[in-house]
Design a protein around this motif. Structure first.
Motif, PDB file in Angstrom:
ATOM      1  N   UNK A 118       0.720  -1.687  -0.380  1.00 54.59           N
ATOM      2  CA  UNK A 118       0.050   0.009   0.411  1.00 54.59           C
ATOM      3  C   UNK A 118       0.747   1.036   0.455  1.00 54.59           C
ATOM      4  N   UNK A 119       2.223   1.355   0.505  1.00 52.64           N
ATOM      5  CA  UNK A 119       3.001   1.914   0.990  1.00 52.64           C
ATOM      6  C   UNK A 119       3.607   2.095  -0.783  1.00 52.64           C
ATOM      7  N   UNK A 120       3.684   1.350  -1.147  1.00 48.33           N
ATOM      8  CA  UNK A 120       4.499   1.649  -2.434  1.00 48.33           C
ATOM      9  C   UNK A 120       3.459   2.431  -3.060  1.00 48.33           C
ATOM     10  N   UNK A 121       2.489   1.819  -3.161  1.00 50.08           N
ATOM     11  CA  UNK A 121       1.313   2.337  -4.223  1.00 50.08           C
ATOM     12  C   UNK A 121       1.275   3.717  -4.013  1.00 50.08           C
ATOM     13  N   UNK A 122       0.961   4.276  -2.927  1.00 51.32           N
ATOM     14  CA  UNK A 122       0.414   5.562  -2.362  1.00 51.32           C
ATOM     15  C   UNK A 122       1.880   6.197  -2.488  1.00 51.32           C
ATOM     16  N   UNK A 123       3.204   6.358  -2.898  1.00 54.15           N
ATOM     17  CA  UNK A 123       3.770   6.246  -2.790  1.00 54.15           C
ATOM     18  C   UNK A 123       3.900   6.903  -4.123  1.00 54.15           C
ATOM     19  N   UNK A 124       3.809   5.885  -5.539  1.00 55.26           N
ATOM     20  CA  UNK A 124       3.939   6.058  -6.887  1.00 55.26           C
ATOM     21  C   UNK A 124       2.694   7.521  -7.450  1.00 55.26           C
ATOM     22  N   UNK A 125       1.740   6.878  -6.634  1.00 56.31           N
ATOM     23  CA  UNK A 125       0.725   7.744  -7.262  1.00 56.31           C
ATOM     24  C   UNK A 125      -0.029   9.301  -6.170  1.00 56.31           C
ATOM     25  N   UNK A 126       0.764   9.158  -5.379  1.00 56.38           N
ATOM     26  CA  UNK A 126       0.116  10.437  -3.994  1.00 56.38           C
ATOM     27  C   UNK A 126      -0.837   9.947  -3.509  1.00 56.38           C
ATOM     28  N   UNK A 127      -1.036   9.877  -1.871  1.00 58.04           N
ATOM     29  CA  UNK A 127      -2.071   9.851  -1.316  1.00 58.04           C
ATOM     30  C   UNK A 127      -3.497  10.410  -1.616  1.00 58.04           C
ATOM     31  N   UNK A 128      -3.308  11.355  -2.532  1.00 62.76           N
ATOM     32  CA  UNK A 128      -4.874  12.169  -3.252  1.00 62.76           C
ATOM     33  C   UNK A 128      -5.464  11.125  -3.778  1.00 62.76           C
ATOM     34  N   UNK A 129      -4.197  10.400  -4.398  1.00 66.13           N
ATOM     35  CA  UNK A 129      -4.889  10.049  -5.757  1.00 66.13           C
ATOM     36  C   UNK A 129      -5.031   8.353  -5.578  1.00 66.13           C
ATOM     37  N   UNK A 130      -5.081   8.044  -3.832  1.00 63.85           N
ATOM     38  CA  UNK A 130      -4.910   6.542  -3.896  1.00 63.85           C
ATOM     39  C   UNK A 130      -6.750   6.331  -3.488  1.00 63.85           C
ATOM     40  N   UNK A 131      -6.498   4.900  -4.026  1.00 64.02           N
ATOM     41  CA  UNK A 131      -5.991   3.935  -4.395  1.00 64.02           C
ATOM     42  C   UNK A 131      -6.072   3.954  -5.992  1.00 64.02           C
ATOM     43  N   UNK A 132      -5.039   4.132  -6.050  1.00 62.91           N
ATOM     44  CA  UNK A 132      -4.502   4.102  -7.381  1.00 62.91           C
ATOM     45  C   UNK A 132      -4.641   3.200  -8.957  1.00 62.91           C
TER      46      UNK A 132
END
Length: 85
Positions: free
Chosen positions: A68-82
C-alpha cells in the motif's frame, strides 16, 4: 484464518484507508505524514514477528502495508487508491 477474521481485517483496512484519505484531503496531515504512518505500521508488524509464536500473520500484514505504501508513494495519497496501469 476464519471468514469472520478475514472480514474484520478487510473492514479495518478500509476504515484506516478512509481515515488516511480524509486526513490528507482535509489537510490535517500531509502525504509525507500519511506515508510515515504506513511505514510505522509496517515496522511494528516486522518487529512483532520476532516476538510472536507464529509470525506469519505479522509478516503478511507488513507485506500488505508495504505494498500500500509503495502504491501510495507512486501515485500520491490524494490519488489513492491508484488505478492499475
Amino acid at each position: 484464518m476464519s471468514s469472520v477474521s478475514d472480514a474484520a481485517g478487510h473492514a479495518a483496512l478500509a476504515i484506516c484507508e478512509s481515515m488516511l484519505l480524509s486526513l490528507t484531503d482535509n489537510n490535517v496531515i500531509d502525504d509525507a505524514e500519511a506515508r510515515s504512518i504506513l511505514t510505522d505500521a509496517a515496522l511494528a508488524h516486522r518487529n512483532a514477528m520476532a516476538l510472536a509464536t507464529d509470525g506469519a500473520a505479522h509478516d503478511q500484514a507488513a507485506t500488505l502495508i508495504e505494498a500500500i505504501l509503495k502504491a501510495a508513494t507512486r501515485c500520491g495519497m490524494a490519488s489513492w487508491p491508484c488505478q492499475a496501469g
